[in-house]
Each structure stands twice: as structure tokens, then as C-alpha cells.
Design an enzyme around this catalytic site. Structure first.
Site, PDB file in Angstrom:
ATOM      1  N   GLY A   1       9.768  -7.398  -2.790  1.00 57.32           N
ATOM      2  CA  GLY A   1       8.761  -6.765  -1.939  1.00 57.32           C
ATOM      3  C   GLY A   1       8.983  -5.275  -1.819  1.00 57.32           C
ATOM      4  O   GLY A   1       9.972  -4.727  -2.332  1.00 57.32           O
TER       5      GLY A   1
ATOM      6  N   ALA B   1       1.209   3.116   3.466  1.00 54.33           N
ATOM      7  CA  ALA B   1       1.925   2.341   4.482  1.00 54.33           C
ATOM      8  C   ALA B   1       3.402   2.187   4.110  1.00 54.33           C
ATOM      9  O   ALA B   1       4.283   2.266   4.974  1.00 54.33           O
ATOM     10  CB  ALA B   1       1.274   0.977   4.639  1.00 54.33           C
TER      11      ALA B   1
ATOM     12  N   SER C   1      12.075  -4.586   1.460  1.00 56.40           N
ATOM     13  CA  SER C   1      13.294  -4.226   0.715  1.00 56.40           C
ATOM     14  C   SER C   1      13.881  -2.891   1.187  1.00 56.40           C
ATOM     15  O   SER C   1      14.931  -2.474   0.696  1.00 56.40           O
ATOM     16  CB  SER C   1      12.971  -4.119  -0.781  1.00 56.40           C
ATOM     17  OG  SER C   1      12.169  -2.977  -1.041  1.00 56.40           O
TER      18      SER C   1
ATOM     19  N   GLY D   1      12.110   6.745 -12.685  1.00 62.22           N
ATOM     20  CA  GLY D   1      12.635   5.378 -12.752  1.00 62.22           C
ATOM     21  C   GLY D   1      14.139   5.372 -12.923  1.00 62.22           C
ATOM     22  O   GLY D   1      14.868   5.983 -12.136  1.00 62.22           O
TER      23      GLY D   1
ATOM     24  N   GLY E   1       0.878  -1.178   0.000  1.00 60.02           N
ATOM     25  CA  GLY E   1       0.000   0.000   0.000  1.00 60.02           C
ATOM     26  C   GLY E   1       0.911   1.222   0.000  1.00 60.02           C
ATOM     27  O   GLY E   1       1.851   1.295   0.796  1.00 60.02           O
TER      28      GLY E   1
ATOM     29  N   GLY F   1       9.155   3.861  -5.626  1.00 61.23           N
ATOM     30  CA  GLY F   1       8.714   5.254  -5.537  1.00 61.23           C
ATOM     31  C   GLY F   1       8.313   5.609  -4.098  1.00 61.23           C
ATOM     32  O   GLY F   1       8.540   6.735  -3.632  1.00 61.23           O
ATOM     33  N   ASP F   2       7.733   4.657  -3.402  1.00 57.15           N
ATOM     34  CA  ASP F   2       7.323   4.906  -2.004  1.00 57.15           C
ATOM     35  C   ASP F   2       8.545   5.045  -1.103  1.00 57.15           C
ATOM     36  O   ASP F   2       8.544   5.836  -0.150  1.00 57.15           O
ATOM     37  CB  ASP F   2       6.433   3.763  -1.495  1.00 57.15           C
ATOM     38  CG  ASP F   2       5.180   3.613  -2.339  1.00 57.15           C
ATOM     39  OD1 ASP F   2       4.693   4.636  -2.858  1.00 57.15           O
ATOM     40  OD2 ASP F   2       4.704   2.475  -2.492  1.00 57.15           O
TER      41      ASP F   2
ATOM     42  N   THR G   1       9.412  11.552 -10.345  1.00 56.93           N
ATOM     43  CA  THR G   1      10.312  10.393 -10.292  1.00 56.93           C
ATOM     44  C   THR G   1      10.315   9.753 -11.680  1.00 56.93           C
ATOM     45  O   THR G   1       9.268   9.583 -12.307  1.00 56.93           O
ATOM     46  CB  THR G   1       9.886   9.392  -9.201  1.00 56.93           C
ATOM     47  OG1 THR G   1       8.495   9.120  -9.325  1.00 56.93           O
ATOM     48  CG2 THR G   1      10.153   9.945  -7.811  1.00 56.93           C
TER      49      THR G   1
HETATM   50  O1  RIB Z   1       3.646   1.548  -4.800  1.00 55.21           O
HETATM   51  C1  RIB Z   1       3.610   0.169  -4.579  1.00 55.21           C
HETATM   52  C2  RIB Z   1       2.334  -0.213  -3.905  1.00 55.21           C
HETATM   53  O2  RIB Z   1       1.269   0.063  -4.788  1.00 55.21           O
HETATM   54  C3  RIB Z   1       2.196  -1.667  -3.555  1.00 55.21           C
HETATM   55  O3  RIB Z   1       2.703  -1.998  -2.293  1.00 55.21           O
HETATM   56  C4  RIB Z   1       0.704  -1.913  -3.710  1.00 55.21           C
HETATM   57  O4  RIB Z   1       0.045  -2.222  -2.522  1.00 55.21           O
HETATM   58  C5  RIB Z   1       0.150  -0.657  -4.368  1.00 55.21           C
HETATM   59  O5  RIB Z   1      -0.506   0.120  -3.472  1.00 55.21           O
END
Ligand code: RIB
Length: 304
Positions: A289, A44, A293, A224, A41, A253-254, A222
Site C-alpha cells: 500500500g 493525499a 506503508s 527509483g 491518490g 515517490g509520494d 526521483t
Molecule cells: O503515486 C501513487 C498513487 O498514484 C496511488 O495511490 C494512486 O492513487 C495514484 O494516484
């Protein structure tokens, strides 16, 4: 040491990840090579990244009253994330993401929002004190748009640095742009929001002007394997990506955004925050993951 405070409003999904040699074409059945579940997510993930670096992170979110929801609350706690504003609903299942990862590390993702879509603007109002106490407020678009907008309004009214990742992209109301100190889409989100082609750094720079004209403080796109581009009225900065072998780009990206938020909340200058964010995300693509990661502060060896 004083911990930077970050408040994140967003999604919590269980990622159901299938590894394949290549994507199937429509109508085709292929054999996958592995299957794993990971905590994911976008919201999260960004929260966990900031927490892994040592931030004091509060998450505003909603999960289901189901097995995934229970596991997810434990997961947040294991990273020391403050869960006082995470609700559990019996009316919706915890969000999931069906993810396929190719051998090249490239992924495709389908999200079923579930409980994430039950986050309400009123719940953001309830969290006003914690939002105002943060050094950075971070949000995305895997919860209802009106809830995200309310979160940004509250943060802005409290002079908290706002970081908005408009992902997955959807048409946005004009009023949302001036609420963003840092507006942070990727290339495809930028293309969708501007109607412009964004395949090169020069094209990204041109598209960024559109967002500046709409009133955002600064744009971070961003790109890549091309790194990240920062554009404000007075400054343009391209930070190239580090050359690494990608195993799984999910959540890269997160990782970038969680790191950027951590350093902004810590009072670092934008260039330091950007370079450190590029570094953390380069480390993250080398393991499977999203959250699994993400590196710790020590593992990042920032400044080297
Ligand atoms: O940005 C990656 C996330 O996008 C994944 O973890 C997935 O849950 C989606 O929300």
C-alpha cells in the site's frame, strides 16, 4: 514543539490493488494472488506522509458523496489532517486507482479522477489564507491543471515554498515553471516533458537543465533504485537510494515528496530534506500500500 505547516492541493483516490506474479499480456487472462483496497491518490499520500512525520497538514481536495468519500474523510481525520477545505460532490464518484503489483514490487496504475477533477481554481482562492500560512505548498497533476496552476500562483504570491510534482505528466504551459521553487518529476515524467531519454543519473542531470532554463528554482528528479538528483543553478547533488527489498513501490515517490515538504516547511536545508526523503521512501517500499506503508518520524530514525 512547533509543527511545520504544509498545505497540499491534490487528489484522493481509493486504490484497488491486485497482486499478480506477472502482468498479463493484451488478450490474456491470468489469476491474481490477492486483492486489497487502500487509501491513495498522489495528493493525499503526500499529505499523509507529512502528517505522519508530525506536520500540521491542510488538504485541499474533493471526494464524492459516496461510501469511498465518507471513508476517505474519516481517513484524513485519523491522521489529524485539517479537512476544512475538502469538498464532497454528488455529481462525481470519489476517484479510484486500479493498481496491479507484480511480485517484484513493481506496479502499474490507471487512475479514474472522478471528484478530483471537480476541484476548481475558485476553491484555491477560497483557501488563500491557509495556503499563505504554510511553510510549504505541495501539488501534483491529478486535479485540473488550471486548479494546480492557481494554487501555485497563490502560494508564490505569498512567498510560500512551492513544491510541484508534475504527475501524471502532461504538457505544461510555460507560465507554470517560474511558479515552482522545487520542480519534482520522476524519470518517465522528465522524459515525457523534455523529450529526452532519462535512464541514467547523467541523463537526468542534462534533462534537469531544460527545466532550469524554463525558470524553476531547483529540480529534483526521483530515480527509483538510483535515488534522487537535485539540480539548481549553483548546486548538483545525487542522493543514492538505500538498498532494501521492495514489496510494493506504490506511493514511494509520494512518501519522498511528503517528507521533503515536511523538512522544507520545518526550515531544514535542502540536503537534509533530500536525505530524509530518500530514507522515508526506502522504508515505505517494504510494506504493501501507499499510506499504510509510510513510517512515523520515530520509525525513520533520521540521521542514523
Ligand atoms: O503515486 C501513487 C498513487 O498514484 C496511488 O495511490 C494512486 O492513487 C495514484 O494516484
Amino acid at each position: 514543539m512547533k509543527q511545520p505547516k504544509i498545505c497540499v492541493a491534490g487528489s484522493a483516490n481509493m486504490d484497488l490493488v491486485t497482486s499478480v506474479k506477472r502482468m498479463p499480456i493484451p488478450g490474456e487472462t491470468i489469476l491474481g494472488t490477492a486483492f486489497h483496497t487502500f487509501f491513495g491518490g498522489k495528493g493525499a499520500n503526500q499529505a499523509v506522509m507529512a502528517a505522519k512525520l508530525g506536520g500540521e497538514v491542510t488538504m485541499l481536495a474533493k471526494v464524492g458523496k459516496d461510501v469511498f468519500g465518507k471513508q476517505y474523510l474519516e481517513n484524513f481525520k485519523s491522521y489529524g489532517i485539517i479537512t476544512d477545505h475538502i469538498g464532497q460532490t454528488a455529481e462525481h464518484a470519489t476517484g479510484i486507482a486500479a493498481i496491479t503489483v507484480e511480485e517484484s514490487g513493481q506496479n502499474s496504475i490507471i487512475v479514474v479522477g472522478g471528484a478530483n477533477m471537480a476541484n476548481t481554481p475558485a476553491e484555491m482562492d477560497d483557501a488563500k489564507a491557509v495556503i499563505h500560512s504554510a511553510g510549504a505548498a505541495v501539488c501534483q497533476l491529478e486535479i485540473p491543471l488550471e486548479t494546480t496552476q492557481r494554487f501555485l500562483e497563490i502560494a508564490k504570491a505569498g512567498n510560500v515554498a512551492t513544491i510541484f510534482n508534475p504527475a501524471p505528466a502532461q504538457p505544461l504551459p510555460d507560465e507554470i515553471y517560474p511558479l515552482c521553487d522545487y520542480f519534482c518529476p520522476n524519470e518517465s515524467e522528465t522524459a515525457l516533458l523534455t523529450g529526452m531519454q532519462v535512464k541514467t543519473v547523467a541523463e537526468a542531470e542534462k534533462a534537469a537543465q531544460t527545466f532550469l532554463e524554463k525558470g524553476v528554482g531547483a529540480v529534483i528528479i526521483t530515480l527509483g533504485s538510483d535515488g534522487a538528483l537535485y539540480v539548481s543553478k549553483n548546486k548538483t547533488l545525487h542522493v543514492p537510494a538505500l538498498k532494501v527489498k521492495a514489496v510494493d513501490t506504490t506511493g514511494a515517490g509520494d512518501s519522498f515528496l511528503g517528507t521533503f515538504a515536511y523538512f522544507i516547511a520545518d526550515g531544514s536545508d535542502v540536503e537534509t530534506a533530500l536525505r530524509n526523503a530518500v530514507k522515508a521512501s526506502a522504508i515505505s517500499v517494504q510494506k504493501a500500500g501507499a499510506q499504510t506503508s509510510y513510517p512515523t518520524y520515530e520509525e525513520c530514525n533520521f540521521g542514523s
